[in-house]
Design a protein around this motif. Structure first.
Motif: not given
Length: 116
Positions: A91-103
């Motif tokens: 799920e690494h891409q989903e993790v990165c996407d979630r972090i970017v969206a949160w920031v």
């Protein structure tokens, strides 16, 4: 879960399975206690992402962080099948996407620009 990543970690020449020095362990414990003692003063926004199968950091630590931190803007995202190295999980891409969206949701737009 990710056998390629597990093999890479297993074969990493820079990794060691030796015990840590007592002084290092003592310093780690001292800092963990200091952080735990300051959670009620932690007011910055934060996102905690934790794999439920993590064997290095107990999920109860994240639960305590969410319960005790004073921040009004705190979010947690649990990955039920993930272990510790979230960026090495499927799920690494989903993790990165979630972090970017949160920031991005919390970032101020550049001077003179309107928020999206």
């Amino acid at each position: 879960r990710n056998l390629v990543e597990a093999e890479r970690v297993r074969d990493d020449a820079g990794k060691t399975n030796q015990y840590i020095l007592a002084a290092t362990g003592r310093a780690m414990i001292r800092h963990i206690r200091r952080v735990r003692g300051a959670l009620d003063r932690m007011e910055v926004p934060f996102l905690a992402i934790h794999g439920r199968r993590d064997m290095l950091v107990a999920p109860s630590g994240t639960e305590e962080l969410m319960e005790r931190a004073a921040s009004k803007d705190k979010s947690v995202w649990w990955l039920d099948e993930a272990w510790h190295a979230l960026l090495a999980e499927p799920e690494h891409q989903e993790v990165c996407d979630r972090i970017v969206a949160w920031v991005s949701d919390r970032a101020e737009p550049p001077h003179g620009e309107e928020p999206p």
